[in-house]
Design a protein around this motif. Structure first.
Motif, PDB file in Angstrom:
ATOM      1  N   GLN A   1       0.828  -1.203   0.000  1.00 23.93           N
ATOM      2  CA  GLN A   1       0.000   0.000   0.000  1.00 23.93           C
ATOM      3  C   GLN A   1       0.864   1.255   0.000  1.00 23.93           C
ATOM      4  O   GLN A   1       0.551   2.235  -0.671  1.00 23.93           O
ATOM      5  CB  GLN A   1      -0.941   0.003   1.193  1.00 23.93           C
ATOM      6  CG  GLN A   1      -2.067  -0.985   1.060  1.00 23.93           C
ATOM      7  CD  GLN A   1      -2.957  -1.025   2.298  1.00 23.93           C
ATOM      8  OE1 GLN A   1      -2.595  -0.538   3.356  1.00 23.93           O
ATOM      9  NE2 GLN A   1      -4.139  -1.609   2.152  1.00 23.93           N
ATOM     10  N   ARG A   2       1.955   1.241   0.750  1.00 24.35           N
ATOM     11  CA  ARG A   2       2.850   2.404   0.802  1.00 24.35           C
ATOM     12  C   ARG A   2       3.536   2.644  -0.538  1.00 24.35           C
ATOM     13  O   ARG A   2       3.810   3.775  -0.906  1.00 24.35           O
ATOM     14  CB  ARG A   2       3.902   2.232   1.895  1.00 24.35           C
ATOM     15  CG  ARG A   2       3.312   2.389   3.285  1.00 24.35           C
ATOM     16  CD  ARG A   2       4.363   2.408   4.330  1.00 24.35           C
ATOM     17  NE  ARG A   2       5.085   3.675   4.258  1.00 24.35           N
ATOM     18  CZ  ARG A   2       6.175   3.933   4.953  1.00 24.35           C
ATOM     19  NH1 ARG A   2       6.681   3.033   5.748  1.00 24.35           N
ATOM     20  NH2 ARG A   2       6.771   5.100   4.842  1.00 24.35           N
ATOM     21  N   LEU A   3       3.840   1.568  -1.253  1.00 25.33           N
ATOM     22  CA  LEU A   3       4.459   1.725  -2.569  1.00 25.33           C
ATOM     23  C   LEU A   3       3.510   2.409  -3.529  1.00 25.33           C
ATOM     24  O   LEU A   3       3.924   3.185  -4.374  1.00 25.33           O
ATOM     25  CB  LEU A   3       4.872   0.367  -3.135  1.00 25.33           C
ATOM     26  CG  LEU A   3       6.087  -0.283  -2.510  1.00 25.33           C
ATOM     27  CD1 LEU A   3       6.265  -1.686  -3.053  1.00 25.33           C
ATOM     28  CD2 LEU A   3       7.333   0.540  -2.751  1.00 25.33           C
ATOM     29  N   GLY A   4       2.239   2.104  -3.417  1.00 27.01           N
ATOM     30  CA  GLY A   4       1.238   2.728  -4.272  1.00 27.01           C
ATOM     31  C   GLY A   4       1.363   2.281  -5.708  1.00 27.01           C
ATOM     32  O   GLY A   4       2.150   1.407  -6.049  1.00 27.01           O
ATOM     33  N   PRO A   5       0.608   2.927  -6.586  1.00 25.25           N
ATOM     34  CA  PRO A   5       0.590   2.505  -7.995  1.00 25.25           C
ATOM     35  C   PRO A   5       1.901   2.785  -8.720  1.00 25.25           C
ATOM     36  O   PRO A   5       2.224   2.122  -9.691  1.00 25.25           O
ATOM     37  CB  PRO A   5      -0.563   3.311  -8.595  1.00 25.25           C
ATOM     38  CG  PRO A   5      -0.765   4.461  -7.671  1.00 25.25           C
ATOM     39  CD  PRO A   5      -0.336   3.999  -6.317  1.00 25.25           C
ATOM     40  N   ALA A   6       2.675   3.784  -8.258  1.00 19.69           N
ATOM     41  CA  ALA A   6       3.925   4.117  -8.947  1.00 19.69           C
ATOM     42  C   ALA A   6       4.999   3.067  -8.695  1.00 19.69           C
ATOM     43  O   ALA A   6       5.889   2.872  -9.507  1.00 19.69           O
ATOM     44  CB  ALA A   6       4.432   5.485  -8.494  1.00 19.69           C
ATOM     45  N   LYS A   7       4.941   2.398  -7.554  1.00 24.80           N
ATOM     46  CA  LYS A   7       5.900   1.355  -7.177  1.00 24.80           C
ATOM     47  C   LYS A   7       7.343   1.797  -7.390  1.00 24.80           C
ATOM     48  O   LYS A   7       8.075   1.250  -8.209  1.00 24.80           O
ATOM     49  CB  LYS A   7       5.598   0.061  -7.900  1.00 24.80           C
ATOM     50  CG  LYS A   7       4.286  -0.543  -7.453  1.00 24.80           C
ATOM     51  CD  LYS A   7       4.075  -1.884  -8.062  1.00 24.80           C
ATOM     52  CE  LYS A   7       2.791  -2.527  -7.640  1.00 24.80           C
ATOM     53  NZ  LYS A   7       1.583  -1.780  -7.903  1.00 24.80           N
ATOM     54  N   GLN A   8       7.738   2.797  -6.646  1.00 23.72           N
ATOM     55  CA  GLN A   8       9.121   3.257  -6.683  1.00 23.72           C
ATOM     56  C   GLN A   8       9.704   3.161  -5.287  1.00 23.72           C
ATOM     57  O   GLN A   8       9.012   3.387  -4.299  1.00 23.72           O
ATOM     58  CB  GLN A   8       9.213   4.693  -7.167  1.00 23.72           C
ATOM     59  CG  GLN A   8       8.844   4.849  -8.617  1.00 23.72           C
ATOM     60  CD  GLN A   8       9.088   6.263  -9.100  1.00 23.72           C
ATOM     61  OE1 GLN A   8       9.086   7.205  -8.329  1.00 23.72           O
ATOM     62  NE2 GLN A   8       9.316   6.396 -10.388  1.00 23.72           N
ATOM     63  N   MET A   9      10.972   2.774  -5.228  1.00 18.82           N
ATOM     64  CA  MET A   9      11.661   2.700  -3.944  1.00 18.82           C
ATOM     65  C   MET A   9      13.141   2.949  -4.174  1.00 18.82           C
ATOM     66  O   MET A   9      13.616   2.935  -5.297  1.00 18.82           O
ATOM     67  CB  MET A   9      11.422   1.362  -3.267  1.00 18.82           C
ATOM     68  CG  MET A   9      11.899   0.165  -4.046  1.00 18.82           C
ATOM     69  SD  MET A   9      11.725  -1.444  -3.233  1.00 18.82           S
ATOM     70  CE  MET A   9      10.099  -1.401  -2.608  1.00 18.82           C
ATOM     71  N   VAL A  10      13.845   3.177  -3.083  1.00 21.74           N
ATOM     72  CA  VAL A  10      15.293   3.385  -3.161  1.00 21.74           C
ATOM     73  C   VAL A  10      15.969   2.024  -3.073  1.00 21.74           C
ATOM     74  O   VAL A  10      15.656   1.221  -2.196  1.00 21.74           O
ATOM     75  CB  VAL A  10      15.784   4.297  -2.017  1.00 21.74           C
ATOM     76  CG1 VAL A  10      17.298   4.390  -2.026  1.00 21.74           C
ATOM     77  CG2 VAL A  10      15.161   5.672  -2.143  1.00 21.74           C
ATOM     78  N   LEU A  11      16.880   1.775  -3.992  1.00 21.01           N
ATOM     79  CA  LEU A  11      17.674   0.553  -3.970  1.00 21.01           C
ATOM     80  C   LEU A  11      19.134   0.957  -3.815  1.00 21.01           C
ATOM     81  O   LEU A  11      19.684   1.663  -4.662  1.00 21.01           O
ATOM     82  CB  LEU A  11      17.486  -0.256  -5.255  1.00 21.01           C
ATOM     83  CG  LEU A  11      18.302  -1.545  -5.344  1.00 21.01           C
ATOM     84  CD1 LEU A  11      17.866  -2.536  -4.266  1.00 21.01           C
ATOM     85  CD2 LEU A  11      18.173  -2.169  -6.714  1.00 21.01           C
ATOM     86  N   ALA A  12      19.745   0.549  -2.721  1.00 26.34           N
ATOM     87  CA  ALA A  12      21.159   0.839  -2.477  1.00 26.34           C
ATOM     88  C   ALA A  12      21.983  -0.389  -2.833  1.00 26.34           C
ATOM     89  O   ALA A  12      21.613  -1.509  -2.500  1.00 26.34           O
ATOM     90  CB  ALA A  12      21.378   1.221  -1.026  1.00 26.34           C
ATOM     91  N   THR A  13      23.085  -0.164  -3.532  1.00 30.04           N
ATOM     92  CA  THR A  13      24.000  -1.246  -3.881  1.00 30.04           C
ATOM     93  C   THR A  13      25.414  -0.796  -3.577  1.00 30.04           C
ATOM     94  O   THR A  13      25.697   0.404  -3.478  1.00 30.04           O
ATOM     95  CB  THR A  13      23.887  -1.631  -5.364  1.00 30.04           C
ATOM     96  OG1 THR A  13      24.070  -0.462  -6.166  1.00 30.04           O
ATOM     97  CG2 THR A  13      22.547  -2.265  -5.684  1.00 30.04           C
TER      98      THR A  13
END
Length: 68
Positions: free
Chosen positions: A13-25
């Motif tokens: 639900q927090r991701l929402g429809p855009a589905k974006q998050m931070v990915l650290a590598t």
């Protein structure tokens, strides 16, 4: 197991429809973090990046097993 599913549902639900998050590598002492689009299929997160980007270099540099 119920708590896991409740928390997982809240994450979706927090991701929402855009589905974006931070990915650290990280690789070879260098860490980067970027916003990335993601797709969730069958409860698994998938990210897309180009083979020419640093993100790809870092992920493949840490890969265990045969090269792609």
């Amino acid at each position: 197991m119920q708590k896991y599913h409740t928390l997982l549902s809240a994450l979706y639900q927090r991701l929402g429809p855009a589905k974006q998050m931070v990915l650290a590598t990280s690789f070879d002492g260098r860490t980067t973090a970027r916003m990335m689009s993601c797709v969730i299929l069958d409860g698994m997160f998938y990210f897309q990046t180009d083979r020419t980007f640093l993100k790809y270099e870092q992920m493949t540099g840490n890969r265990v097993g045969p090269s792609p």
